[in-house]
Design a protein around this motif. Structure first.
Motif, PDB file in Angstrom:
ATOM      1  N   ALA A   1       0.836  -1.210   0.000  1.00  0.00           N
ATOM      2  CA  ALA A   1       0.000   0.000   0.000  1.00  0.00           C
ATOM      3  C   ALA A   1       0.867   1.255   0.000  1.00  0.00           C
ATOM      4  CB  ALA A   1      -0.928   0.000   1.211  1.00  0.00           C
ATOM      5  N   TYR A   2       1.919   1.224   0.801  1.00  0.00           N
ATOM      6  CA  TYR A   2       2.837   2.370   0.907  1.00  0.00           C
ATOM      7  C   TYR A   2       3.493   2.634  -0.464  1.00  0.00           C
ATOM      8  CZ  TYR A   2       6.545   5.005   3.581  1.00  0.00           C
ATOM      9  OH  TYR A   2       7.407   5.933   4.128  1.00  0.00           O
ATOM     10  N   PHE A   3       3.982   1.566  -1.098  1.00  0.00           N
ATOM     11  CA  PHE A   3       4.575   1.686  -2.437  1.00  0.00           C
ATOM     12  C   PHE A   3       3.572   2.264  -3.439  1.00  0.00           C
ATOM     13  CE2 PHE A   3       7.967  -1.899  -2.018  1.00  0.00           C
ATOM     14  CZ  PHE A   3       8.989  -0.976  -1.853  1.00  0.00           C
ATOM     15  N   ILE A   4       2.367   1.736  -3.411  1.00  0.00           N
ATOM     16  CA  ILE A   4       1.369   2.129  -4.410  1.00  0.00           C
ATOM     17  C   ILE A   4       0.978   3.590  -4.242  1.00  0.00           C
ATOM     18  CG2 ILE A   4      -1.047   1.748  -5.092  1.00  0.00           C
ATOM     19  CD1 ILE A   4      -0.484  -1.290  -4.522  1.00  0.00           C
ATOM     20  N   LEU A   5       0.768   4.000  -2.980  1.00  0.00           N
ATOM     21  CA  LEU A   5       0.424   5.404  -2.752  1.00  0.00           C
ATOM     22  C   LEU A   5       1.550   6.329  -3.198  1.00  0.00           C
ATOM     23  CD1 LEU A   5      -1.377   5.217   0.697  1.00  0.00           C
ATOM     24  CD2 LEU A   5      -2.390   5.628  -1.556  1.00  0.00           C
ATOM     25  N   SER A   6       2.768   5.841  -3.099  1.00  0.00           N
ATOM     26  CA  SER A   6       3.902   6.666  -3.532  1.00  0.00           C
ATOM     27  C   SER A   6       3.846   6.920  -5.033  1.00  0.00           C
ATOM     28  CB  SER A   6       5.211   5.978  -3.152  1.00  0.00           C
ATOM     29  OG  SER A   6       6.283   6.883  -3.127  1.00  0.00           O
ATOM     30  N   GLN A   7       3.104   6.083  -5.776  1.00  0.00           N
ATOM     31  CA  GLN A   7       3.022   6.230  -7.235  1.00  0.00           C
ATOM     32  C   GLN A   7       1.732   6.886  -7.707  1.00  0.00           C
ATOM     33  OE1 GLN A   7       5.914   5.703  -7.902  1.00  0.00           O
ATOM     34  NE2 GLN A   7       6.357   4.346  -6.175  1.00  0.00           N
ATOM     35  N   ILE A   8       0.629   6.624  -6.994  1.00  0.00           N
ATOM     36  CA  ILE A   8      -0.625   7.175  -7.523  1.00  0.00           C
ATOM     37  C   ILE A   8      -1.523   7.794  -6.449  1.00  0.00           C
ATOM     38  CG2 ILE A   8      -0.806   5.893  -9.711  1.00  0.00           C
ATOM     39  CD1 ILE A   8      -2.475   4.656  -6.556  1.00  0.00           C
ATOM     40  N   GLY A   9      -0.982   8.031  -5.262  1.00  0.00           N
ATOM     41  CA  GLY A   9      -1.739   8.752  -4.245  1.00  0.00           C
ATOM     42  C   GLY A   9      -1.920  10.210  -4.629  1.00  0.00           C
ATOM     43  N   LYS A  10      -3.023  10.781  -4.193  1.00  0.00           N
ATOM     44  CA  LYS A  10      -3.281  12.198  -4.453  1.00  0.00           C
ATOM     45  C   LYS A  10      -3.440  12.929  -3.132  1.00  0.00           C
ATOM     46  CE  LYS A  10      -3.378  11.974  -8.934  1.00  0.00           C
ATOM     47  NZ  LYS A  10      -2.201  12.498  -9.646  1.00  0.00           N
ATOM     48  N   VAL A  11      -3.067  14.198  -3.129  1.00  0.00           N
ATOM     49  CA  VAL A  11      -3.147  15.013  -1.915  1.00  0.00           C
ATOM     50  C   VAL A  11      -3.961  16.260  -2.195  1.00  0.00           C
ATOM     51  CG1 VAL A  11      -1.807  16.539  -0.397  1.00  0.00           C
ATOM     52  CG2 VAL A  11      -1.009  14.210  -0.862  1.00  0.00           C
ATOM     53  N   ARG A  12      -4.878  16.559  -1.310  1.00  0.00           N
ATOM     54  CA  ARG A  12      -5.597  17.835  -1.317  1.00  0.00           C
ATOM     55  C   ARG A  12      -5.160  18.625  -0.094  1.00  0.00           C
ATOM     56  NH1 ARG A  12      -9.770  21.013  -4.042  1.00  0.00           N
ATOM     57  NH2 ARG A  12     -11.125  19.186  -4.282  1.00  0.00           N
ATOM     58  N   LEU A  13      -4.599  19.810  -0.306  1.00  0.00           N
ATOM     59  CA  LEU A  13      -4.388  20.725   0.813  1.00  0.00           C
ATOM     60  C   LEU A  13      -5.693  21.470   1.037  1.00  0.00           C
ATOM     61  CD1 LEU A  13      -2.745  22.193   2.951  1.00  0.00           C
ATOM     62  CD2 LEU A  13      -1.982  23.776   1.173  1.00  0.00           C
ATOM     63  N   ALA A  14      -6.353  21.153   2.144  1.00  0.00           N
ATOM     64  CA  ALA A  14      -7.672  21.734   2.407  1.00  0.00           C
ATOM     65  C   ALA A  14      -7.536  23.151   2.948  1.00  0.00           C
ATOM     66  CB  ALA A  14      -8.432  20.852   3.390  1.00  0.00           C
ATOM     67  N   ASN A  15      -6.820  23.313   4.053  1.00  0.00           N
ATOM     68  CA  ASN A  15      -6.590  24.664   4.568  1.00  0.00           C
ATOM     69  C   ASN A  15      -5.184  24.787   5.113  1.00  0.00           C
ATOM     70  OD1 ASN A  15      -6.283  25.307   7.594  1.00  0.00           O
ATOM     71  ND2 ASN A  15      -7.748  23.609   7.585  1.00  0.00           N
ATOM     72  N   MET A  16      -4.628  25.988   4.973  1.00  0.00           N
ATOM     73  CA  MET A  16      -3.319  26.325   5.555  1.00  0.00           C
ATOM     74  C   MET A  16      -3.461  27.572   6.427  1.00  0.00           C
ATOM     75  SD  MET A  16      -1.365  27.815   2.127  1.00  0.00           S
ATOM     76  CE  MET A  16      -0.128  28.807   2.982  1.00  0.00           C
TER      77      MET A  16
ATOM     78  N   ALA B   1      -5.534  12.677   1.891  1.00  0.00           N
ATOM     79  CA  ALA B   1      -4.768  11.802   0.995  1.00  0.00           C
ATOM     80  C   ALA B   1      -5.731  10.773   0.439  1.00  0.00           C
ATOM     81  CB  ALA B   1      -3.636  11.111   1.753  1.00  0.00           C
ATOM     82  N   SER B   2      -5.657  10.553  -0.876  1.00  0.00           N
ATOM     83  CA  SER B   2      -6.658   9.691  -1.502  1.00  0.00           C
ATOM     84  C   SER B   2      -6.041   8.744  -2.514  1.00  0.00           C
ATOM     85  CB  SER B   2      -7.720  10.553  -2.197  1.00  0.00           C
ATOM     86  OG  SER B   2      -7.132  11.324  -3.206  1.00  0.00           O
ATOM     87  N   ILE B   3      -6.810   7.714  -2.811  1.00  0.00           N
ATOM     88  CA  ILE B   3      -6.453   6.784  -3.884  1.00  0.00           C
ATOM     89  C   ILE B   3      -7.713   6.534  -4.702  1.00  0.00           C
ATOM     90  CG2 ILE B   3      -6.745   4.800  -2.311  1.00  0.00           C
ATOM     91  CD1 ILE B   3      -4.759   3.278  -4.085  1.00  0.00           C
ATOM     92  N   ALA B   4      -7.538   6.524  -6.026  1.00  0.00           N
ATOM     93  CA  ALA B   4      -8.677   6.308  -6.917  1.00  0.00           C
ATOM     94  C   ALA B   4      -9.244   4.912  -6.704  1.00  0.00           C
ATOM     95  CB  ALA B   4      -8.241   6.477  -8.369  1.00  0.00           C
ATOM     96  N   LYS B   5     -10.563   4.798  -6.778  1.00  0.00           N
ATOM     97  CA  LYS B   5     -11.210   3.497  -6.595  1.00  0.00           C
ATOM     98  C   LYS B   5     -10.808   2.505  -7.682  1.00  0.00           C
ATOM     99  CE  LYS B   5     -15.211   4.647  -3.791  1.00  0.00           C
ATOM    100  NZ  LYS B   5     -16.687   4.800  -3.718  1.00  0.00           N
ATOM    101  N   SER B   6     -10.361   3.008  -8.829  1.00  0.00           N
ATOM    102  CA  SER B   6      -9.950   2.096  -9.903  1.00  0.00           C
ATOM    103  C   SER B   6      -8.758   1.242  -9.495  1.00  0.00           C
ATOM    104  CB  SER B   6      -9.618   2.898 -11.164  1.00  0.00           C
ATOM    105  OG  SER B   6      -8.594   3.834 -10.880  1.00  0.00           O
ATOM    106  N   TYR B   7      -8.027   1.655  -8.462  1.00  0.00           N
ATOM    107  CA  TYR B   7      -6.887   0.858  -7.999  1.00  0.00           C
ATOM    108  C   TYR B   7      -7.269  -0.085  -6.856  1.00  0.00           C
ATOM    109  CZ  TYR B   7      -4.026   3.967 -10.803  1.00  0.00           C
ATOM    110  OH  TYR B   7      -3.479   4.653 -11.849  1.00  0.00           O
ATOM    111  N   LEU B   8      -8.497  -0.016  -6.423  1.00  0.00           N
ATOM    112  CA  LEU B   8      -8.938  -0.883  -5.327  1.00  0.00           C
ATOM    113  C   LEU B   8      -9.611  -2.122  -5.905  1.00  0.00           C
ATOM    114  CD1 LEU B   8     -10.538   1.830  -3.013  1.00  0.00           C
ATOM    115  CD2 LEU B   8      -8.209   0.908  -2.929  1.00  0.00           C
TER     116      LEU B   8
END
Lengths: 311, 311, 311, 311
Positions: free
Chosen positions: C278-293, C302-309
């Motif tokens: 999972a760690y490897f896979i997220l390193s390749q296709i994980g996505k990040v949304r910065l919601a607030n700073m 942090a998200s992963i597309a359902k197509s990879y599940l």
């Protein structure tokens, strides 16, 4: 043992980056003493209180360093021990400088903590410094003379790091414990170690919060020794009272983590503590010095009194 | 002035969150003294060295607080001054506890600094504490008896903050300067201030790096006074030697920024300094205490010696 | 399944802290739908462009929340699923507000990142919002209508957390993915879950950098469901395209660490991945949304597309 | 315009630090195209899945860089525009490498976030990469071919920065937008700009969370142009859809602050926005890319769609 003079004249050109790409100005042997004439961090450009730092200072030509000093016999994997023997003020009065530099300091937005706010003003204070009295800030407040070397380090292996930044090689730690009586240990990464130093401070508070201490030119006497086969990850320091590990990083908690983790390692490898016993003990009697909260990396020293170490 | 006893029995139920939603257990007047029986941070659940903290501790029921104490006359916009008169150990030996709690502490991944690594082990040390000797850690190492109150604060206006967290109201600062002889000032946000305290430490190093001090149950004597119309943003502290502002935040540099900025404000408003003069002066002789680097907010105290303040 | 109306009138008093100390305004069953009239974050106090936010806003009475809604059957250790069905604008034009608030925002010193600089100016923009056009900022720039709920969460167990702060309970995450079509899962810590929500945003960029979105009053329709025995450490989110874990902390890297570590846990426990795969896979296709700073805790998804599940 | 070939053979020795102390391997003119054979970040040392990274990798000889390329006419105060024309895989299959390196990555303690925990395991995955299919991770999961250059930058003025670190000069940003079709602008600090590049990634998620992408050797075609008199503080990027400013720092919020503040500056100076109007607009439609959360500096890109800019 020989005593060498590294005068302004012998130095010639000062350096603004600490690395392996500069020819040594001096070659010494392990055990030798060197008397170094350091320039102040502004290289004398801030002559009076009407000078505007932002006008006369030119990045990256800040914080001039003496050296590099080549120490014979020092090789990758060794440590270089530097004992601070004495630090004397140098040059005509008022020989001390404190100032505000726009977008630099602990209580302002900076290059990194970027904001849209207006900067704080350029402000300069020029002050007299004597060993006897220290610095008379005003009629009521006198700062003691507690001199130390703000920037000191050995060359990285292949990088060259500007003299404003502290890292594994030492550098601009602004750590007030680097004062007469202390011995600082640096990792050696290149033949001869290549020691640089400068940035004398006549006195400085924890954190150096406005970004500037009482900066001055010094005559600093050090003794250097090679410790063969002692591989360090980060600088360490020792004096009569304590041993200290020094971490430089951002955010500040990482500097603290580095310092404490390295101190645990030191206690285990050299003094025979068990790892988690060292961790427990530091939790009860470890001490922390916040060296600077203003430079590109923050510096923290974590220490334990020698009275808690086995003889 | 009256002296009140807030015994375990009088307290009844201890509290794990600091806020306005709890009925006071005691009402006192400004100037009164209270003798408080505090429980240790684990509420006595770690009875011996075979106990595994992760088995017996249940979040969020950690760090039990005595109080709240209602101080008559305290209203929003005032400050509450709490003088620590004395701290005595309480309960049968071995009355002190130090331990490692999985994923808690300064040199481990945590709930917030989340990693995929295995935790450090659960480990417990039970130790004797006396006022005369302190804590004999082993045959060679004795920790001095330097007791202080780890957690103390007044109620926020509408929030209730768990007793593990430090913030503007005080709380779990783990600041070793909160010791006999010190007076701490807290913002008052609700009628009666609602003071909570607990978490006695027999000794603690800077940063409380393993996450746990020498935790113990105490009999703590405090005197409380209302300072009318002194509106504070963050807690402040005063003793014979210095005045200190206290910031709690993450990252650690924000705790330092808060503390120094508040101290500048204090020097200006109360002692007549000009703003940038205060900034300059703190840069030369300000001191920093790293209180904790392990709690949900890190705490830093920034101080200036009273000798630099006008009489 | 029932549809409930939580109008302004039914709500009565809005709340500024999310916790267990408030009586529910509504009791619903798992599967029910609620139509909620939320107020804008300034509770309508910023009426025109001449209003100065610093004059009319009073800390801590900011970001009013609807609720709490008691969901029958929800108990500690469960999760509460909240599906956002729709978000409609409410109230007379110009119904949208954007502003600068002194010492608040991503590019200014703040209460926590304390500096000595002057604040940015108070500035207000009032704008029209329609579902059809969005927001016409000026003659050239039109922002799309991409509404979401900025603040939503369930009660902590014993704490009460101001509605400006995001944490494990959700809260002021300002995460644009909390929009129609998404289901958000919250930890349940108290009987009935006690759901609060408010802070509608008609549109918002990543990070909400000036501190304020296009704030507006809404009619928001949600459906709530209890997921028995699903114990969550942090909020999670799901829509047609991806699954997302949500971390809120400072410094920002801790928010990212929390989100990714929780997502690894989710992939392992629910979808059968091995941890390091999972760690490897997220390193390749994980996505990040910065919601607030800009809020007291920064939020990252942090998200992963359902197509990879696995299906 | 000329097309140059910078083959492995022409390159000879690769470089592990980006600075002014290395002789250029190629001299080109503004407008020229260069076809560069880059090595993978491990320089081919991780040959199979039995290799242990911690055994074969030797700090600081990581992340080999092609170059430096001297661009005629480039001088201090200019910008260098680098257009990524194409990125092709190179070398025998399995030509892709992903791995875990002890104490490196986003969900582990590191050299800087120092802990006492055991490391995660050394693990290696070797994978086939084709332009047509991408990377077949397993029977179910195929990563798309979305190649980009992880490390690219121009020489600092006097420093030399290891190729693992991103800073004002660019460097190891690991920003997936540095892909075919993009033009990246770098500050020029020395005569000829001295461009270095390497570290091809066949695909990478936001944050590069395990520390390693699908690393591969590439044939990368770029076109370089000098933009006279455009002085940049940080790298910028442009493609068909958006303009982006890029910040690299720790903590992560500073990377975000830098990126957004620089983007405001760009919008003001080049596109005629008022400063606070730009700030407001970015708060509504700005986008953030978390490039890496694993390198010595974290990198964030802040962008605005060109559709919001005046033509």
């Amino acid at each position: 043992m020989t005593t060498h003079q590294l005068t302004e004249k012998a130095q010639g050109k000062y350096h603004y980056t600490i690395g392996p790409y500069t020819q040594p100005v001096l070659r010494v042997r392990s055990g030798d003493t060197i008397v170094v004439e350091t320039r102040d961090a502004f290289e004398g450009k801030i002559k009076d209180e009407k000078t505007r730092p932002s006008k006369v200072l030119e990045v990256p030509f800040l914080n001039p360093q003496s050296g590099p000093i080549y120490v014979e016999g020092a090789a990758k994997g060794d440590a270089l021990a530097v004992r601070i023997e004495s630090i004397k003020p140098r040059g005509p009065q008022p020989r001390g400088t404190c100032c505000l530099i726009p977008y630099f300091g602990g209580l302002t937005g900076t290059d990194f903590t970027a904001t849209l706010q207006d900067p704080l003003p350029d402000l300069v204070r020029k002050v007299h410094i004597t060993e006897e009295e220290g610095t008379r800030w005003n009629d009521r407040i006198i700062f003691p003379y507690e001199p130390f070397i703000g920037t000191i380090g050995t060359s990285p292996q292949i990088d060259s790091i500007n003299s404003l930044t502290a890292a594994k090689h030492g550098g601009n730690m602004d750590l007030a414990d680097v004062c007469p009586g202390a011995t600082i240990y640096f990792p050696v990464k290149v033949e001869g170690a290549l020691l640089y130093l400068g940035d004398g401070h006549a006195v400085q508070g924890d954190g150096e919060v406005c970004g500037v201490a009482i900066e001055f030119a010094t005559t600093t006497t050090i003794t250097v020794s090679v410790v063969k086969g002692w591989e360090l990850a980060w600088p360490r320091l020792e004096n009569d009272k304590f041993i200290m590990s020094i971490g430089s990083a951002r955010p500040m908690e990482d500097a603290a983590r580095i310092a404490f983790a390295d101190l645990v390692t030191w206690m285990v490898s050299k003094f025979g503590f068990e790892k988690f016993d060292a961790y427990f003990i530091l939790s009860q009697i470890g001490k922390v010095r916040l060296a600077n909260m203003v430079d590109p990396n923050y510096t923290i020293g974590a220490s334990i009194a020698k009275s808690y170490l086995p003889k």
